[in-house]
Motif scaffolding. Structure first.
Motif, PDB file in Angstrom:
ATOM      1  N   ASN A 129       0.824  -1.211   0.000  1.00 54.43           N
ATOM      2  CA  ASN A 129       0.000   0.000   0.000  1.00 54.43           C
ATOM      3  C   ASN A 129       0.856   1.259   0.000  1.00 54.43           C
ATOM      4  OD1 ASN A 129      -2.283  -1.573   0.039  1.00 54.43           O
ATOM      5  ND2 ASN A 129      -2.691  -1.302   2.216  1.00 54.43           N
ATOM      6  N   GLN A 130       1.898   1.278   0.843  1.00 51.50           N
ATOM      7  CA  GLN A 130       2.778   2.444   0.879  1.00 51.50           C
ATOM      8  C   GLN A 130       3.504   2.638  -0.438  1.00 51.50           C
ATOM      9  OE1 GLN A 130       2.440   0.008   3.235  1.00 51.50           O
ATOM     10  NE2 GLN A 130       3.544   0.578   5.114  1.00 51.50           N
ATOM     11  N   THR A 131       3.954   1.527  -1.043  1.00 54.47           N
ATOM     12  CA  THR A 131       4.691   1.618  -2.302  1.00 54.47           C
ATOM     13  C   THR A 131       3.806   2.181  -3.409  1.00 54.47           C
ATOM     14  OG1 THR A 131       6.030  -0.302  -1.654  1.00 54.47           O
ATOM     15  CG2 THR A 131       6.068   0.335  -3.975  1.00 54.47           C
ATOM     16  N   GLY A 245       0.844  20.988  -6.209  1.00 57.10           N
ATOM     17  CA  GLY A 245       1.823  19.920  -6.359  1.00 57.10           C
ATOM     18  C   GLY A 245       2.571  19.606  -5.078  1.00 57.10           C
ATOM     19  N   LEU A 246       3.064  20.626  -4.397  1.00 59.38           N
ATOM     20  CA  LEU A 246       3.808  20.397  -3.163  1.00 59.38           C
ATOM     21  C   LEU A 246       2.907  19.812  -2.078  1.00 59.38           C
ATOM     22  CD1 LEU A 246       6.069  23.593  -3.004  1.00 59.38           C
ATOM     23  CD2 LEU A 246       6.696  21.269  -3.703  1.00 59.38           C
ATOM     24  N   ALA A 247       1.674  20.301  -2.002  1.00 58.42           N
ATOM     25  CA  ALA A 247       0.735  19.751  -1.018  1.00 58.42           C
ATOM     26  C   ALA A 247       0.447  18.286  -1.309  1.00 58.42           C
ATOM     27  CB  ALA A 247      -0.562  20.555  -1.021  1.00 58.42           C
ATOM     28  N   GLY A 248       0.505  17.931  -2.589  1.00 63.54           N
ATOM     29  CA  GLY A 248       0.225  16.549  -2.970  1.00 63.54           C
ATOM     30  C   GLY A 248       1.191  15.541  -2.394  1.00 63.54           C
ATOM     31  N   LEU A 249       2.379  16.021  -1.976  1.00 68.12           N
ATOM     32  CA  LEU A 249       3.334  15.098  -1.368  1.00 68.12           C
ATOM     33  C   LEU A 249       2.769  14.468  -0.105  1.00 68.12           C
ATOM     34  CD1 LEU A 249       6.648  17.115  -1.828  1.00 68.12           C
ATOM     35  CD2 LEU A 249       5.894  15.102  -3.107  1.00 68.12           C
ATOM     36  N   LEU A 250       1.885  15.199   0.578  1.00 67.43           N
ATOM     37  CA  LEU A 250       1.240  14.639   1.766  1.00 67.43           C
ATOM     38  C   LEU A 250       0.366  13.448   1.409  1.00 67.43           C
ATOM     39  CD1 LEU A 250       0.181  17.943   3.590  1.00 67.43           C
ATOM     40  CD2 LEU A 250       2.125  16.455   4.123  1.00 67.43           C
ATOM     41  N   GLY A 251      -0.097  13.421   0.151  1.00 65.16           N
ATOM     42  CA  GLY A 251      -0.937  12.317  -0.291  1.00 65.16           C
ATOM     43  C   GLY A 251      -0.210  10.992  -0.336  1.00 65.16           C
ATOM     44  N   GLY A 252       1.127  11.056  -0.332  1.00 68.27           N
ATOM     45  CA  GLY A 252       1.896   9.813  -0.329  1.00 68.27           C
ATOM     46  C   GLY A 252       1.753   9.015   0.943  1.00 68.27           C
ATOM     47  N   VAL A 256       0.090   4.391   4.387  1.00 67.48           N
ATOM     48  CA  VAL A 256       0.287   4.255   5.832  1.00 67.48           C
ATOM     49  C   VAL A 256      -1.038   4.438   6.567  1.00 67.48           C
ATOM     50  CG1 VAL A 256       1.465   5.201   7.849  1.00 67.48           C
ATOM     51  CG2 VAL A 256       2.668   5.062   5.650  1.00 67.48           C
ATOM     52  N   PHE A 257      -1.807   5.442   6.155  1.00 67.53           N
ATOM     53  CA  PHE A 257      -3.097   5.721   6.785  1.00 67.53           C
ATOM     54  C   PHE A 257      -4.050   4.544   6.606  1.00 67.53           C
ATOM     55  CE2 PHE A 257      -7.318   7.415   7.279  1.00 67.53           C
ATOM     56  CZ  PHE A 257      -7.201   8.397   8.251  1.00 67.53           C
ATOM     57  N   ILE A 258      -4.086   3.989   5.397  1.00 66.51           N
ATOM     58  CA  ILE A 258      -4.975   2.862   5.117  1.00 66.51           C
ATOM     59  C   ILE A 258      -4.611   1.655   5.973  1.00 66.51           C
ATOM     60  CG2 ILE A 258      -5.624   1.154   3.368  1.00 66.51           C
ATOM     61  CD1 ILE A 258      -5.403   3.442   1.306  1.00 66.51           C
ATOM     62  N   ASN A 259      -3.320   1.376   6.087  1.00 65.62           N
ATOM     63  CA  ASN A 259      -2.884   0.234   6.891  1.00 65.62           C
ATOM     64  C   ASN A 259      -3.310   0.373   8.352  1.00 65.62           C
ATOM     65  OD1 ASN A 259      -1.718  -1.045   4.730  1.00 65.62           O
ATOM     66  ND2 ASN A 259       0.357  -0.354   5.171  1.00 65.62           N
ATOM     67  N   ARG A 260      -3.404   1.608   8.824  1.00 64.00           N
ATOM     68  CA  ARG A 260      -3.738   1.832  10.235  1.00 64.00           C
ATOM     69  C   ARG A 260      -5.235   1.956  10.473  1.00 64.00           C
ATOM     70  NH1 ARG A 260      -0.833   6.162  14.353  1.00 64.00           N
ATOM     71  NH2 ARG A 260      -1.962   5.509  16.234  1.00 64.00           N
TER      72      ARG A 260
END
Length: 374
Positions: A129-131, A245-252, A256-260
């Protein structure tokens, strides 16, 4: 295969195919028009070619995923990006420009599904998921980079596209050397189909369609709206793509969020956030803080949302990861294409405020559809 190594190859490829090859046209169009002198109708038709090419290519990637290796499809994506960007850089008329936009758009559709397949077969399940999420975040890096270059090279759009093409060559070489060379190719179609996936796939498709319709207004008209607001500093309009674009980095962090917390909660949060970004533009126009907060919220939630759709799709089509990524992305693109037309009509009839409020309502409605565990 090491997940970080795959991210090192996949993230820049997505940045090239989405940011440089697909989203750059809208930013560079004012400068291209100074040279080629196109009317708005012609510009709009050429822009639509990118969506058409994307839909064709992502469908082809799903169909051929069981016939050729993912590596071959990704190399084809890289080559189409290079050829498309090169054609744009030398275009002297709308025909050549349209051809370049079409080829570049095809590279976008071919690039996403194969990575989901490679991740599924070569990365341990606990970090899949993270990848997938970090590879998908290449969209945000490409968007920010495109915005920055557009600001610096406003008088040299042809050189800009030559630079983009050179970057695409480097990224293709990296992928050629990094992607696994030996991969088992299924000779028969995997068991998972939209019909077999049943109600779960319908939930996914419905949510993707509504989000595509909702997001189209923001991608198409947010910059024009912000630039037209008297109380919002002009630099926010100029920096809009970079902020997104820069804010989109948080989308990465979606994986991690899904796994938790799970797919259901991740989807609800992302859909609510991206809808709120449009709602803020519609309800508080002219507010300088909103002029920054709204694109920041949109950029971070858009990449997060697409990451959630990837994981949701792969979980629905377990034996066919390419289909799992391709279905929601294809429907999302279709929604964006239709949404762009509807957004233009709405803006003409009722103005930008009503447009963004309507877009937010459509986005909020997507929350009716949700991931259901087996």
């Amino acid at each position: 295969m090491n997940a970080n190594k795959l991210i090192f190859a996949g993230l820049p490829m997505i940045a090239v195919t989405y940011g440089l090859s697909r989203f750059s046209y809208g930013l560079m169009l004012p400068y291209i028009n100074e040279t080629i002198n196109m009317n708005q109708t012609t510009s709009g038709v050429i822009s639509s070619l990118s969506y058409v090419a994307y839909c064709i290519a992502i469908a082809a990637a799903m169909v051929f995923s069981h016939k050729v290796t993912s590596r071959v499809i990704l190399i084809a994506a890289g080559l189409l990006s290079i050829i498309g960007l090169g054609a744009i850089s030398i275009s002297m008329n709308p025909v050549v420009l349209g051809l370049g936009i079409f080829l570049a758009g095809m590279s976008t559709g071919l690039s996403s599904p194969p990575y989901a397949d490679i991740v599924s077969k070569n990365v341990t399940s606990k970090v899949q998921n993270q990848t997938n999420s970090w590879i998908n975040s290449g969209t945000s890096i490409g968007t920010a980079f495109t915005g920055a270059v557009a600001m610096m090279m406003v008088d040299s759009w042809r050189i800009t596209y030559v630079i983009f093409m050179a970057i695409a060559v480097v990224v293709l070489v990296i992928n050629y050397n990094v992607l696994p060379r030996h991969q088992t190719v299924e000779k028969k179609l995997p068991q998972d189909t939209i019909g077999n996936a049943g109600k779960q796939s319908l939930q996914l498709i419905s949510a993707s369609l509504l989000l595509g319709l909702s997001c189209a207004a923001y991608w198409t008209f947010s910059r024009d709206f912000i630039l037209s607001l008297e109380n919002v500093p002009a630099y926010l309009g100029d920096w809009l793509w970079i902020i997104i674009g820069l804010a989109g980095l948080l989308g990465g962090t979606a994986g991690v969020f899904i796994n938790r917390f799970g797919i259901r909660h991740a989807f609800r949060i992302s859909a609510a956030a991206i809808s709120t970004s449009s709602f803020l533009l519609g309800i508080y126009p002219g507010n300088a803080v909103i002029g920054f907060l709204s694109p920041f919220l949109f950029g971070s939630s858009y990449v997060f949302m697409t990451g959630v759709l990837i994981v949701w799709g792969v979980s629905v089509f377990r034996t066919n990861p390419s289909l799992g990524l391709g279905v929601p992305f294809l429907v999302l693109a279709f929604g964006q294409a239709a949404g762009s037309i509807l957004a233009g009509m709405t803006a003409d009839l009722f103005g930008y405020q009503i447009l963004f409020l309507a877009a937010s309502v459509i986005g909020y409605l997507s929350m009716v559809f949700q991931y259901k565990t087996d």
